[in-house]
Design a protein around this motif. Sequence first.
Motif, PDB file in Angstrom:
ATOM      1  N   VAL A  17      -7.035  -9.817 -17.938  1.00 57.81           N
ATOM      2  CA  VAL A  17      -6.623  -9.529 -16.774  1.00 57.81           C
ATOM      3  C   VAL A  17      -6.246  -8.336 -16.736  1.00 57.81           C
ATOM      4  CG1 VAL A  17      -4.747 -10.062 -14.750  1.00 57.81           C
ATOM      5  CG2 VAL A  17      -6.297 -11.827 -15.961  1.00 57.81           C
ATOM      6  N   ILE A  18      -5.141  -7.760 -17.714  1.00 56.68           N
ATOM      7  CA  ILE A  18      -4.438  -6.421 -17.663  1.00 56.68           C
ATOM      8  C   ILE A  18      -5.583  -5.463 -17.811  1.00 56.68           C
ATOM      9  CG2 ILE A  18      -3.115  -5.053 -19.386  1.00 56.68           C
ATOM     10  CD1 ILE A  18      -1.695  -7.418 -19.911  1.00 56.68           C
ATOM     11  N   GLY A  19      -6.469  -5.588 -18.949  1.00 55.54           N
ATOM     12  CA  GLY A  19      -7.787  -4.533 -19.006  1.00 55.54           C
ATOM     13  C   GLY A  19      -8.398  -4.525 -17.520  1.00 55.54           C
ATOM     14  N   GLY A  20      -8.883  -5.484 -16.962  1.00 57.70           N
ATOM     15  CA  GLY A  20      -9.496  -5.393 -15.913  1.00 57.70           C
ATOM     16  C   GLY A  20      -8.776  -4.864 -14.554  1.00 57.70           C
ATOM     17  N   ALA A  21      -7.472  -5.044 -14.568  1.00 61.86           N
ATOM     18  CA  ALA A  21      -6.871  -4.444 -13.363  1.00 61.86           C
ATOM     19  C   ALA A  21      -6.733  -3.072 -13.690  1.00 61.86           C
ATOM     20  CB  ALA A  21      -5.092  -5.024 -13.415  1.00 61.86           C
ATOM     21  N   ALA A  22      -6.556  -2.496 -15.127  1.00 56.41           N
ATOM     22  CA  ALA A  22      -6.343  -1.037 -15.163  1.00 56.41           C
ATOM     23  C   ALA A  22      -7.801  -0.626 -15.024  1.00 56.41           C
ATOM     24  CB  ALA A  22      -6.257  -0.855 -16.552  1.00 56.41           C
ATOM     25  N   ALA A  23      -9.030  -1.202 -15.201  1.00 53.94           N
ATOM     26  CA  ALA A  23     -10.344  -0.798 -14.823  1.00 53.94           C
ATOM     27  C   ALA A  23     -10.649  -0.467 -13.702  1.00 53.94           C
ATOM     28  CB  ALA A  23     -11.259  -1.862 -15.654  1.00 53.94           C
ATOM     29  N   LEU A  24     -10.135  -1.475 -12.754  1.00 56.68           N
ATOM     30  CA  LEU A  24     -10.379  -1.337 -11.167  1.00 56.68           C
ATOM     31  C   LEU A  24      -9.385  -0.405 -10.553  1.00 56.68           C
ATOM     32  CD1 LEU A  24     -10.683  -5.124 -10.112  1.00 56.68           C
ATOM     33  CD2 LEU A  24     -12.708  -3.230 -10.560  1.00 56.68           C
ATOM     34  N   GLN A  25      -8.362   0.060 -11.330  1.00 55.96           N
ATOM     35  CA  GLN A  25      -7.329   1.050 -10.506  1.00 55.96           C
ATOM     36  C   GLN A  25      -7.747   2.319 -11.097  1.00 55.96           C
ATOM     37  OE1 GLN A  25      -4.822   0.639  -8.608  1.00 55.96           O
ATOM     38  NE2 GLN A  25      -5.364  -1.596  -8.243  1.00 55.96           N
ATOM     39  N   LEU A  26      -8.101   2.532 -12.154  1.00 59.46           N
ATOM     40  CA  LEU A  26      -8.543   3.846 -12.702  1.00 59.46           C
ATOM     41  C   LEU A  26      -9.736   4.518 -12.203  1.00 59.46           C
ATOM     42  CD1 LEU A  26      -6.596   3.741 -16.138  1.00 59.46           C
ATOM     43  CD2 LEU A  26      -5.896   4.521 -14.194  1.00 59.46           C
ATOM     44  N   GLU A  27     -10.026   5.635 -12.465  1.00 64.48           N
ATOM     45  CA  GLU A  27     -11.567   6.129 -12.184  1.00 64.48           C
ATOM     46  C   GLU A  27     -12.456   5.746 -13.294  1.00 64.48           C
ATOM     47  OE1 GLU A  27     -11.495  10.345 -11.435  1.00 64.48           O
ATOM     48  OE2 GLU A  27      -9.948  10.205  -9.703  1.00 64.48           O
ATOM     49  N   LEU A  63      -8.649  -5.833 -24.965  1.00 61.84           N
ATOM     50  CA  LEU A  63      -8.292  -5.096 -23.910  1.00 61.84           C
ATOM     51  C   LEU A  63      -9.239  -4.138 -23.690  1.00 61.84           C
ATOM     52  CD1 LEU A  63      -4.454  -3.948 -24.129  1.00 61.84           C
ATOM     53  CD2 LEU A  63      -5.659  -5.001 -22.159  1.00 61.84           C
ATOM     54  N   PHE A  64      -9.956  -3.312 -24.550  1.00 61.87           N
ATOM     55  CA  PHE A  64     -10.870  -2.476 -24.474  1.00 61.87           C
ATOM     56  C   PHE A  64     -12.337  -3.209 -24.006  1.00 61.87           C
ATOM     57  CE2 PHE A  64     -14.620  -0.575 -26.271  1.00 61.87           C
ATOM     58  CZ  PHE A  64     -14.614   0.748 -25.787  1.00 61.87           C
ATOM     59  N   THR A  65     -12.461  -4.317 -24.552  1.00 58.18           N
ATOM     60  CA  THR A  65     -13.710  -5.141 -24.053  1.00 58.18           C
ATOM     61  C   THR A  65     -13.736  -5.223 -22.536  1.00 58.18           C
ATOM     62  OG1 THR A  65     -14.050  -6.226 -26.170  1.00 58.18           O
ATOM     63  CG2 THR A  65     -15.197  -7.036 -24.048  1.00 58.18           C
ATOM     64  N   SER A  66     -12.338  -5.960 -22.110  1.00 61.12           N
ATOM     65  CA  SER A  66     -12.207  -6.250 -20.638  1.00 61.12           C
ATOM     66  C   SER A  66     -12.211  -4.842 -19.877  1.00 61.12           C
ATOM     67  CB  SER A  66     -10.849  -6.936 -20.344  1.00 61.12           C
ATOM     68  OG  SER A  66     -10.472  -6.769 -19.177  1.00 61.12           O
ATOM     69  N   PHE A  67     -11.453  -3.710 -20.240  1.00 64.55           N
ATOM     70  CA  PHE A  67     -11.620  -2.483 -19.426  1.00 64.55           C
ATOM     71  C   PHE A  67     -12.810  -1.898 -19.364  1.00 64.55           C
ATOM     72  CE2 PHE A  67     -11.338   2.037 -19.230  1.00 64.55           C
ATOM     73  CZ  PHE A  67     -10.307   2.361 -18.208  1.00 64.55           C
ATOM     74  N   SER A  68     -13.784  -1.917 -20.578  1.00 65.31           N
ATOM     75  CA  SER A  68     -15.006  -1.292 -20.549  1.00 65.31           C
ATOM     76  C   SER A  68     -15.980  -2.181 -19.649  1.00 65.31           C
ATOM     77  CB  SER A  68     -15.628  -1.031 -21.867  1.00 65.31           C
ATOM     78  OG  SER A  68     -15.746  -2.188 -22.749  1.00 65.31           O
ATOM     79  N   TYR A  69     -16.257  -3.373 -20.003  1.00 61.11           N
ATOM     80  CA  TYR A  69     -16.957  -4.402 -19.167  1.00 61.11           C
ATOM     81  C   TYR A  69     -16.819  -4.358 -17.625  1.00 61.11           C
ATOM     82  CZ  TYR A  69     -18.705  -8.996 -17.130  1.00 61.11           C
ATOM     83  OH  TYR A  69     -19.381  -9.539 -16.168  1.00 61.11           O
ATOM     84  N   ASP A  74     -17.991  -2.564 -12.095  1.00 61.55           N
ATOM     85  CA  ASP A  74     -17.702  -2.007 -10.911  1.00 61.55           C
ATOM     86  C   ASP A  74     -18.576  -0.715 -10.572  1.00 61.55           C
ATOM     87  OD1 ASP A  74     -15.745  -1.924  -8.622  1.00 61.55           O
ATOM     88  OD2 ASP A  74     -14.894   0.070  -9.399  1.00 61.55           O
ATOM     89  N   GLU A  75     -18.828  -0.111 -11.565  1.00 57.47           N
ATOM     90  CA  GLU A  75     -19.715   1.171 -11.529  1.00 57.47           C
ATOM     91  C   GLU A  75     -20.892   0.810 -11.037  1.00 57.47           C
ATOM     92  OE1 GLU A  75     -20.278   5.520 -13.862  1.00 57.47           O
ATOM     93  OE2 GLU A  75     -20.007   3.649 -14.894  1.00 57.47           O
ATOM     94  N   ARG A  76     -21.599  -0.282 -11.152  1.00 56.52           N
ATOM     95  CA  ARG A  76     -23.014  -0.663 -10.632  1.00 56.52           C
ATOM     96  C   ARG A  76     -22.875  -1.103  -9.275  1.00 56.52           C
ATOM     97  NH1 ARG A  76     -24.369  -5.063 -13.001  1.00 56.52           N
ATOM     98  NH2 ARG A  76     -26.573  -5.026 -12.673  1.00 56.52           N
ATOM     99  N   ASN A  77     -21.893  -1.253  -8.790  1.00 58.10           N
ATOM    100  CA  ASN A  77     -21.603  -1.821  -7.264  1.00 58.10           C
ATOM    101  C   ASN A  77     -21.441  -0.572  -6.350  1.00 58.10           C
ATOM    102  OD1 ASN A  77     -21.002  -3.152  -5.004  1.00 58.10           O
ATOM    103  ND2 ASN A  77     -18.961  -3.242  -5.352  1.00 58.10           N
ATOM    104  N   HIS A  78     -22.771   0.097  -6.056  1.00 55.34           N
ATOM    105  CA  HIS A  78     -22.833   0.998  -5.159  1.00 55.34           C
ATOM    106  C   HIS A  78     -23.769   1.040  -4.329  1.00 55.34           C
ATOM    107  CE1 HIS A  78     -26.117   2.755  -7.559  1.00 55.34           C
ATOM    108  NE2 HIS A  78     -25.211   2.387  -8.614  1.00 55.34           N
ATOM    109  N   SER A  79     -24.130   1.638  -3.280  1.00 54.52           N
ATOM    110  CA  SER A  79     -25.465   1.263  -2.368  1.00 54.52           C
ATOM    111  C   SER A  79     -26.570   2.372  -3.055  1.00 54.52           C
ATOM    112  CB  SER A  79     -24.776   2.038  -0.809  1.00 54.52           C
ATOM    113  OG  SER A  79     -25.887   1.975  -0.110  1.00 54.52           O
TER     114      SER A  79
END
Length: 859
Positions: A17-27, A63-69, A74-79
Amino acid sequence: MQLVYSRPLLTVACLWVIGGAAALQLEHIGIPLIAALLAVALTASLWLLKIPARKPLSLILVLFTSFSYIQWYDERNHSSLGEEWADAEVNISGQIISPVTVDGDRASFTVKVREISALSPLNSQEASDTLSPMPHLREKMQVSIRLVKPSEQAKASQWNRGNEIKLAGKLLLPSGARNFGGFDYRSYMRFQHVHWQITEKGTERIVVTESKHWDRMTVLRWNDQFRARLAGVLDGLFPDNQAGYMKGMLVGLREDLDPEQFQQFSQLGLTHILAISGLHVAVFTGAILTVLGWLGLTRETKLLIAILLLPFYIVVTGSAPSVVRAGIMAMMALYAARANKLKDGLSLVSLVGLLMIVWNPYYLVNVSFQLSFLVTIGLIVGVPRLNAFLPNRYPALSGALSVTLVAQAASFPLSVYYFNQFSLLSWLANFIVVPVVSLAVIPLGFVSLVIGSLWSTVGQWPAWVVVRINDLCFGLVDWLDGWRSFHLIWPSPSIWWMLAYYGLWAAIMIQANRVRQRRREANGPMLTVEPGTSEISHRRRLYALSAVLLLLLLYGYSPDFWKREGVIQFLDVGQGDSILIRTPEHRHILIDGGGTMRFSKPGEEWKQRSRPYEVGERLVVPLLKQRGVHRLDWLIISHADTDHIGGLQAVIEQIPVDRLLFNGSLKDNEGTRKLFQTALDKNIPMYAAEAGQNIPLDRYSALYLLYPDHKKDEGVSYSAEQNEHSVVFMLDMYQARVLFTGDVEKLGEYDILHSLKESRLGPHSGIDGAALEERLRPVDVLKVAHHGSKTSTTEQWLDYWQPHHAVISAGVNNPYRHPSPVVVERLESRGVNLFRTDLQGEVQMIIRKQGYRFRTMLQ
């Protein structure tokens, strides 16, 4: 650290959860998926090879696995479409993949678009080349159809999930937030993997056909139809004021829930009853096991059948994150019980949460998911510990009380973060209503639904009992909701505040357990060294932690208490005005509340929506609550036109108001009558504005009323034309001067200037107009009258006040084409710095002793 390593599933879930939250907040930083897979492989290798220091290294790798995954996801979610497609007329073909909602004159649904092409390219050959057809698209789009006649409403009602569709319409980007902290629809839709909207008027350019292929959508369509039939059964069993309530509780359909009823439940923290969650899954599972027990089935068979029926229940009730969580947990628990391998609840809920987030990382930003897991974890951890401190004379009562209190404490930060309100009576409402609902309403509701589906007459017998119980619950909720002084408005807390809240509760629980342990040792057969001193020391720590928690709550309730700056917030409410002022000493003044203009003709009742958009309820009130407006010291109504007064009904119903100032003139329509009657019912003092009045707000702020200029014995009058009666006043704050003008027009501007130049302001005010004139001009900010219409803001007006800045409140692409280019040119030719809500969203003026600055929501 022992807790970290003794519960590996809990540890991994928290780190994920911590890694995922950071992943969605950061660029996005472009970590490839292979890096996450390598991290998983490396973690497994550490444990298989029993490498020293594998435990702390594993935590870092998780943490690294969650963040990178999750960043990869999220990066693949684009139009697949670029922004050059915005506002283009397009042809699309695809499949309807959501239920079709028909509400009044609007039909809405989601389409998986397979082909798209520009219908009329954007006025140039370059645009035509850019918008080349895309025949192999696979992208979800939200469709909104404005229906123009009743036959189209009937036609749209026949559309279903799974149908093939071809339509022509306008392609739009979802709107982003236009106010600070406002709802960001574009971000919300992105988390649903939707990046575009298509709008169309009428159904002439829409062709819907049955799909010739059997696929997943076919099954979901059957489920939609089955849910609709169940809703129809409930409509027949329960009266209108309860049918929507029971549909939400039993089938997960909340569209027909009474808005006022939902508001009452929301204010008392009872909305979890209305959303299918763990409570409903537990009742369903218990009912199934009970019925199967009556049939004489073995324990293993009962558990297996319950496991098989739970996925059906999850799908039928709408598959919300809360019911998915509860359903999966229930299936795992039943399977473990069947295999006699039932594990601890924390590991089970951690595993379920981890699986759900891996499947869909956007569950992390879903409020239903967050509340469901936090409350569940809170109950698992907190209830046994709290039960140890409660008397055991009445175990059922103590258990219900501990569940209620723990659930309230666990959900409190998220409740105030998302809903900005908390009732001190919430625990009492939950303590009484939840057991009644879980033990009587839901079971009997299920019975009436099942029997009523087969034999309506017999189904009405248990439904009659449920109706009586519901009446009692609704009466209790209404009575508790009436204690308005117990309803607290909370500003949205920061993430750090919420983490501190949970951290302090954890520390308090640990310390309370130590106190209890010392007490046991002191009272036991074995004596310890100085047990009294040890117990006192632990008690002091417990009291200190409790005091810190209390201070944290006080800070969360008024986080800006120590700030001594004023803020003028020109809210973007579309085509209307709404301005919130916070003075340096935290007085709050709201000027107008926006409003939605509606034009209806006889015979068009079919167009009425079940819950039409209302700017006060949907925008103004949420923003006031989010910003910690506990009460309004002054509510100023500049005049009674709908685009200024329409949103104030919701404000006056939900926010305490100390005083109301209006222009002394009323408009004879239903909205105005209802608003002023509500103010009378709430005993709000009302004052008619009169030129020459001076209203001190605090030591640093005051209002000077400049218009209208009433005669002393004139009294309240009625006027259909309200603009010329607008309240005009000056705000003086820290020597900054802001002129508010409502919708005053040329004649009113002339009267104000004439009164000032003639050294008179108000026939019985006793105020020297010349002295006031010298004190109040030039002005720092002019709120441009009438949304920048050319009927106001004359050259003489601007030359007199000589504003440095000006703010125009107008809606995007409004039908009146406000602001007028003539007014804009007048302002720009005088070097006035112009702000516009239609271009920049909310405009804020922050005023300090040293000066002031502006900020806008949009660049």
